[in-house]
Design a protein around this motif. Structure first.
Motif, PDB file in Angstrom:
ATOM      1  N   VAL A 518       0.858  -1.190   0.000  1.00  0.00           N
ATOM      2  CA  VAL A 518       0.000   0.000   0.000  1.00  0.00           C
ATOM      3  C   VAL A 518       0.887   1.230   0.000  1.00  0.00           C
ATOM      4  O   VAL A 518       1.813   1.336   0.824  1.00  0.00           O
ATOM      5  CB  VAL A 518      -0.948   0.021   1.226  1.00  0.00           C
ATOM      6  N   LEU A 519       0.612   2.127  -0.911  1.00  0.00           N
ATOM      7  CA  LEU A 519       1.360   3.369  -1.014  1.00  0.00           C
ATOM      8  C   LEU A 519       0.473   4.494  -0.471  1.00  0.00           C
ATOM      9  O   LEU A 519      -0.582   4.801  -1.033  1.00  0.00           O
ATOM     10  CB  LEU A 519       1.744   3.657  -2.475  1.00  0.00           C
ATOM     11  N   ARG A 520       0.866   5.052   0.636  1.00  0.00           N
ATOM     12  CA  ARG A 520       0.108   6.111   1.281  1.00  0.00           C
ATOM     13  C   ARG A 520       0.805   7.451   1.037  1.00  0.00           C
ATOM     14  O   ARG A 520       1.974   7.618   1.381  1.00  0.00           O
ATOM     15  CB  ARG A 520      -0.017   5.866   2.781  1.00  0.00           C
ATOM     16  N   LEU A 521       0.085   8.349   0.425  1.00  0.00           N
ATOM     17  CA  LEU A 521       0.602   9.684   0.128  1.00  0.00           C
ATOM     18  C   LEU A 521       0.036  10.683   1.132  1.00  0.00           C
ATOM     19  O   LEU A 521      -1.162  10.631   1.478  1.00  0.00           O
ATOM     20  CB  LEU A 521       0.233  10.096  -1.298  1.00  0.00           C
ATOM     21  N   GLN A 522       0.854  11.577   1.609  1.00  0.00           N
ATOM     22  CA  GLN A 522       0.388  12.619   2.522  1.00  0.00           C
ATOM     23  C   GLN A 522      -0.381  13.682   1.743  1.00  0.00           C
ATOM     24  O   GLN A 522       0.066  14.152   0.706  1.00  0.00           O
ATOM     25  CB  GLN A 522       1.570  13.267   3.235  1.00  0.00           C
ATOM     26  N   SER A 523      -1.535  14.012   2.273  1.00  0.00           N
ATOM     27  CA  SER A 523      -2.359  15.024   1.598  1.00  0.00           C
ATOM     28  C   SER A 523      -1.823  16.439   1.782  1.00  0.00           C
ATOM     29  O   SER A 523      -2.026  17.310   0.943  1.00  0.00           O
ATOM     30  CB  SER A 523      -3.802  14.969   2.131  1.00  0.00           C
TER      31      SER A 523
END
Length: 527
Positions: A518-523
């Motif tokens: 899972v690739l989680r990007l900071q908003s």
């Protein structure tokens, strides 16, 4: 000529008169030795007449060295004529004739026995059906519809068996092997015993009792044909399918130049493996050229002949015996000095040879390209002529061949290939290239790159007989470490077999979910 290292023996003088006497003997001995050397090195130079063909069929006999000026100045050394026959040659020719007669007789005998056995197999079912009608026809029961249908079955099965036997057993023989093929003999004995057992049962249970049930006799003949079909299937498995799976890797090395190839073979006997290797040899190995091997031998002979020792005091002097030890030491020292510089001579000789080959190759390429350009110009001119005046490819090849002949001749002599290509074969190849509209590069490929053995004329490579040399029986199968030799006139093929190892493969299961992430990007972004 190479310089010769000489070693002169020393003599002790005891008095003026004795010294002058020795000096006179020494001068006479030197004069005799010089006159003897001049007589031994005498040769006759023969100029070839201009009417000789540019490229002849004269092959390299043995390992003679031919220089680049062959055909222009030929040196003939006096000796035994090459056309003379000794007693050993006559014995060898007689033995070859006897061997050829023996091989032909064995081949025809084997073919005759196979034909007799085949006729026995095919006539037996027909005889089973015909004999009751000839011997006790009035007692036979009538043949119904089912019995008549069996006649059709027998006819088609015999036709299929005939075609199958012809396709498997009556193919043209590829070679004459020294021993019989074990599986063929086994199948022949099996068929013979099988047919004999059927005849024995038929004579006891049907002929003696004069069986009236003709439908049963027909079914008996059908069962024989079915059994023969199954035996033919067994022959296909043993003779053809068994050897398809590779089991051994064989290394084939030519004894003269070390040319090596690797092949994979199946479950074969030594003699059948040797036959497969010879067939691969003619297709894969470059042609054996003895002229390429003579350069190193002539170089070694030149180095050995360059050292001579002269006994100036004569063989009758006691002082010469006392100097033998010092002479041998001087010879060893001179040979060591020559050996230290021999690698330099080899290096420069090879470099000079490569330079000469490149130079003559460039001249040959240019000459051939100009000749093919002339052909295209001639073709354009001939299109404007009448149909009867058009030149065929053979005439065109003969017309342009002289423009490239000299360059090709020099290149073939430099690369020691002049005995492999005759003028007639070159013109035929040139006509073939013109007919099929081939390029100059395609024409030159046969001469610039040594091709397989089958590419050349049969009289240059075809060995009349190969000799199989093996410690194990030639009918035994290949094993790990089996070594045997295939010997012909000029060289030998050394064959070594290695068993292909058993390969154990394992499977490793990888869970597909383990590759997921899972690739989680900071908003929020930094300001």
């Amino acid at each position: 000529m190479d310089t010769e290292s000489t070693y002169s023996g020393y003599s002790h003088y005891s008095g003026r008169s004795r010294g002058s006497h020795r000096h006179g003997e020494r001068s006479r001995d030197r004069h005799k030795s010089r006159s003897k050397d001049s007589r031994s090195e005498k040769s006759v130079t023969i100029n070839t007449p201009p009417a000789e063909p540019l490229l002849g069929d004269s092959a390299v006999r043995g390992e003679q060295v031919q220089d680049d000026n062959w055909g222009e100045t030929t040196t003939a050394v006096t000796g035994t004529s090459e056309h003379s026959l000794s007693q050993e040659d006559i014995v060898r020719i007689t033995k070859d004739l006897e061997d050829s007669v023996g091989l032909d007789c064995r081949r025809y005998l084997t073919r005759t026995l196979a034909v007799i056995l085949g006729l026995l197999v095919f006539l037996t079912p027909l005889a089973f059906l015909v004999l009751p009608h000839l011997l006790w026809q009035e007692k036979l029961q009538s043949c119904g519809t089912a019995c008549e249908g069996l006649f059709i079955s027998v006819a088609f099965k015999l036709l299929i068996l005939l075609l199958a036997v012809w396709a498997l057993f009556f193919r043209p023989a590829r070679a004459g092997l020294p021993r019989v093929f074990v599986f063929r003999v086994l199948l022949a004995v099996l068929v013979l015993l099988f047919v004999a057992s059927y005849w024995l049962f038929y004579s006891v249970r049907i002929l003696d009792s004069q069986d009236e049930n003709y439908q049963g006799i027909v079914q008996y003949a059908v069962s024989l044909v079915d059994a023969l079909l199954f035996i033919h299937y067994l022959a296909i498995v043993l003779l053809e399918l068994r050897q398809l799976q590779p089991c051994f890797s064989v290394c084939v090395t030519r004894s003269t130049d070390g040319e090596t190839r690797q092949y994979n073979l199946g479950q074969l006997s030594i003699q059948r493996a040797a036959l497969a290797i010879i067939e691969h040899y003619y297709c894969d190995f470059p042609i054996h050229n003895p002229a390429l091997l003579s350069a190193s031998k002539s170089r070694a002979a030149k180095h050995l002949a360059g050292l001579k020792v002269y006994n100036v005091d004569g063989p009758g002097n006691n002082a010469a015996a006392g100097l033998a030890h010092s002479q041998s030491r001087a010879m060893i020292a001179a040979a060591a000095r020559r050996r230290d510089t021999s690698h330099n001579e080899l290096y420069y000789e090879e470099a000079e040879h490569e330079r000469r080959v490149r130079k003559r190759k460039a001249r040959l390429v240019v000459a051939v390209e100009e000749a093919f350009t002339h052909i295209k110009r001639m073709q354009e001119e001939e299109q404007k002529k009448a149909p009867g005046d058009v030149m065929d490819p053979r005439e065109a090849a003969q017309a342009i061949f002289p423009s490239m002949a000299r360059a090709l001749q020099k290149y073939l002599r430099t690369t020691k290939q002049q005995h492999c290509h005759s003028m007639e074969s070159i013109q035929q190849h040139l006509a073939f290239c013109i007919t099929n509209n081939m390029t100059p590069k395609a024409f030159l490929e046969s001469y610039l790159t040594p091709g397989p053995t089958l590419q050349y004329s049969r009289n240059h490579w075809l060995a009349r007989q190969w000799t199989l040399i093996s410690e194990a029986s030639v009918t035994s199968g290949l094993k790990d470490g089996t070594v045997f030799l295939l010997k012909c006139v000029d060289f030998s093929l050394v064959v070594t077999s290695k068993k292909i190892p058993y390969i154990q493969m394992s499977e490793e299961y990888i869970d597909p979910k383990s590759h997921k992430f899972v690739l989680r990007l900071q908003s929020e972004t930094s300001v």
